[in-house]
Scaffold this motif. Sequence first.
Motif, PDB file in Angstrom:
ATOM      1  N   LEU A  23       0.857  -1.184   0.000  1.00  0.00           N
ATOM      2  CA  LEU A  23       0.000   0.000   0.000  1.00  0.00           C
ATOM      3  C   LEU A  23       0.885   1.224   0.000  1.00  0.00           C
ATOM      4  O   LEU A  23       1.848   1.314   0.765  1.00  0.00           O
ATOM      5  CB  LEU A  23      -0.918  -0.008   1.231  1.00  0.00           C
ATOM      6  N   THR A  24       0.540   2.180  -0.878  1.00  0.00           N
ATOM      7  CA  THR A  24       1.356   3.359  -0.995  1.00  0.00           C
ATOM      8  C   THR A  24       0.465   4.536  -1.380  1.00  0.00           C
ATOM      9  O   THR A  24      -0.742   4.486  -1.217  1.00  0.00           O
ATOM     10  CB  THR A  24       2.523   3.084  -1.993  1.00  0.00           C
ATOM     11  N   GLY A  25       1.058   5.612  -1.868  1.00  0.00           N
ATOM     12  CA  GLY A  25       0.252   6.767  -2.245  1.00  0.00           C
ATOM     13  C   GLY A  25       1.072   7.690  -3.132  1.00  0.00           C
ATOM     14  O   GLY A  25       2.017   7.231  -3.787  1.00  0.00           O
ATOM     15  N   GLY A  26       0.835   8.946  -3.035  1.00  0.00           N
ATOM     16  CA  GLY A  26       0.474   9.815  -1.936  1.00  0.00           C
ATOM     17  C   GLY A  26       0.978   9.249  -0.603  1.00  0.00           C
ATOM     18  O   GLY A  26       1.850   8.412  -0.577  1.00  0.00           O
ATOM     19  N   GLU A  27       0.409   9.735   0.447  1.00  0.00           N
ATOM     20  CA  GLU A  27       0.748   9.174   1.752  1.00  0.00           C
ATOM     21  C   GLU A  27      -0.425   8.287   2.192  1.00  0.00           C
ATOM     22  O   GLU A  27      -1.507   8.801   2.507  1.00  0.00           O
ATOM     23  CB  GLU A  27       1.013  10.299   2.770  1.00  0.00           C
ATOM     24  N   PRO A  28      -0.226   6.973   2.190  1.00  0.00           N
ATOM     25  CA  PRO A  28      -1.360   6.082   2.474  1.00  0.00           C
ATOM     26  C   PRO A  28      -2.010   6.349   3.826  1.00  0.00           C
ATOM     27  O   PRO A  28      -3.224   6.207   3.972  1.00  0.00           O
ATOM     28  CB  PRO A  28      -0.737   4.687   2.417  1.00  0.00           C
ATOM     29  N   LEU A  29      -1.200   6.787   4.816  1.00  0.00           N
ATOM     30  CA  LEU A  29      -1.763   6.909   6.165  1.00  0.00           C
ATOM     31  C   LEU A  29      -2.582   8.184   6.370  1.00  0.00           C
ATOM     32  O   LEU A  29      -3.132   8.381   7.456  1.00  0.00           O
ATOM     33  CB  LEU A  29      -0.663   6.763   7.219  1.00  0.00           C
ATOM     34  N   VAL A  30      -2.718   9.027   5.344  1.00  0.00           N
ATOM     35  CA  VAL A  30      -3.683  10.126   5.501  1.00  0.00           C
ATOM     36  C   VAL A  30      -5.101   9.600   5.257  1.00  0.00           C
ATOM     37  O   VAL A  30      -6.076  10.281   5.539  1.00  0.00           O
ATOM     38  CB  VAL A  30      -3.409  11.347   4.575  1.00  0.00           C
ATOM     39  N   ARG A  31      -5.184   8.386   4.742  1.00  0.00           N
ATOM     40  CA  ARG A  31      -6.494   7.764   4.542  1.00  0.00           C
ATOM     41  C   ARG A  31      -6.818   6.948   5.792  1.00  0.00           C
ATOM     42  O   ARG A  31      -5.999   6.136   6.240  1.00  0.00           O
ATOM     43  CB  ARG A  31      -6.435   6.888   3.292  1.00  0.00           C
ATOM     44  N   ALA A  90       2.588  -5.074   2.548  1.00  0.00           N
ATOM     45  CA  ALA A  90       3.594  -4.133   3.043  1.00  0.00           C
ATOM     46  C   ALA A  90       3.059  -2.716   2.851  1.00  0.00           C
ATOM     47  O   ALA A  90       2.015  -2.510   2.212  1.00  0.00           O
ATOM     48  CB  ALA A  90       4.896  -4.333   2.275  1.00  0.00           C
ATOM     49  N   LEU A  91       3.785  -1.758   3.411  1.00  0.00           N
ATOM     50  CA  LEU A  91       3.347  -0.361   3.347  1.00  0.00           C
ATOM     51  C   LEU A  91       4.554   0.538   3.100  1.00  0.00           C
ATOM     52  O   LEU A  91       5.615   0.326   3.680  1.00  0.00           O
ATOM     53  CB  LEU A  91       2.704   0.014   4.687  1.00  0.00           C
ATOM     54  N   SER A  92       4.370   1.552   2.245  1.00  0.00           N
ATOM     55  CA  SER A  92       5.369   2.620   2.115  1.00  0.00           C
ATOM     56  C   SER A  92       4.768   3.879   2.698  1.00  0.00           C
ATOM     57  O   SER A  92       3.644   4.246   2.341  1.00  0.00           O
ATOM     58  CB  SER A  92       5.712   2.877   0.643  1.00  0.00           C
ATOM     59  N   THR A  93       5.511   4.552   3.550  1.00  0.00           N
ATOM     60  CA  THR A  93       4.965   5.719   4.232  1.00  0.00           C
ATOM     61  C   THR A  93       6.066   6.746   4.481  1.00  0.00           C
ATOM     62  O   THR A  93       7.246   6.399   4.517  1.00  0.00           O
ATOM     63  CB  THR A  93       4.329   5.310   5.582  1.00  0.00           C
TER      64      THR A  93
END
Length: 324
Positions: free
Chosen positions: A63-71, A91-94
């Motif tokens: 999971l990535t974005g943008g910034e995924p953790l703003v969701r 996994a996550l990119s942040t």
Amino acid sequence: MDPFGRQIDYLRISVTDRCNERCLYCMPEGYKGWESKPDHLTAEEIIRVVRAATALGFRKFRLTGGEPLVRGDVPEIVRAMTGIAGVETVALSTNGTKLALLAQPLRDAGLRTVNVSLDALDPGIYHRVTGGDVAKVLAGIRAAVAAGFECVKLNCVLMRGVNEHELWPLVLFAAEHGLPLRFIELMPLTTTEVLTEKNFLPCGEAMRLLAQKDELIPQPDRKLGHGPAKYYLLKQTGALVGFIGALTNQHFCDSCNKMRLTADGRIRPCLGNHVEVDLRTVLRHGAADGALRELLEMALRLKPQEHQFRNQYQPCRPMTAIGG
Ligand code: SAM
């Protein structure tokens, strides 16, 4: 398999094009091209795509974005994904700014590994690059380590004249905390001006800078995660350092194993090529899973042999819209 015999089993999913930082190389100044929120795939739609992808053999997801953790619903998305048969890793990119609060809920939801972007340790340089506060990121990294992820990696984009004096402090930080650190070559993902002779720092040069401080011992068999990094062990510090040379490594694409899903529901077979296949229309018109699988297969057939970054590539959609 794609037409070039590469096994593609890794899907990077952008859950939003929004970000709470403004990295020099990622989001063009004054950017206003946000997608409207209703255009973002919902959690249910993302899960449908993941199911269709696993049916085709995709096993690794990020999971990535943008910034995924703003969701706000990322832990729920992770939980739902880890429950799908065939999903081996999520996994996550942040940028790490929200990890202090979210690391434990994400780990509890089944997230296995986290990559945190960290372009500098010096607060002033970090702020110059990202517009953000490095203290929040460091707190996020500490929380991620405490939450017990299988791996927490650090990512630093190389920029001449901006952070080359931060490379060694970053290595020492990585060694102190036992975290792998990767250096990423700048790619032309926003405007073509991002990538100029003046600010491009090749991996080879970064390696020479580090070699003035410590011996780099190649680790040809070292594979961490699913990406293209080439790893070295720094003899004295013990740091494990990877280099992602998308521009200078002529064989960079030979082992590519990924496709991307953009926040607005398009499959992008290659970051450095404009081809995209729209899934959202089908998702929102009640199509059966078979139709989704066919579109994913079509995207796979359209995957180019290599990226176009070395061929006067024009970014068009910036990184934040595509997903990193
Ligand atoms: N916001 C998250 C983060 O900071 O990691 C995830 C998205 S970000 C687009 C994913 C990765 O892409 C980060 O490591 C970032 O540094 C990298 N990136 C963004 N623009 C880039 C560029 N022009 N060249 C190289 N890497 C880039």
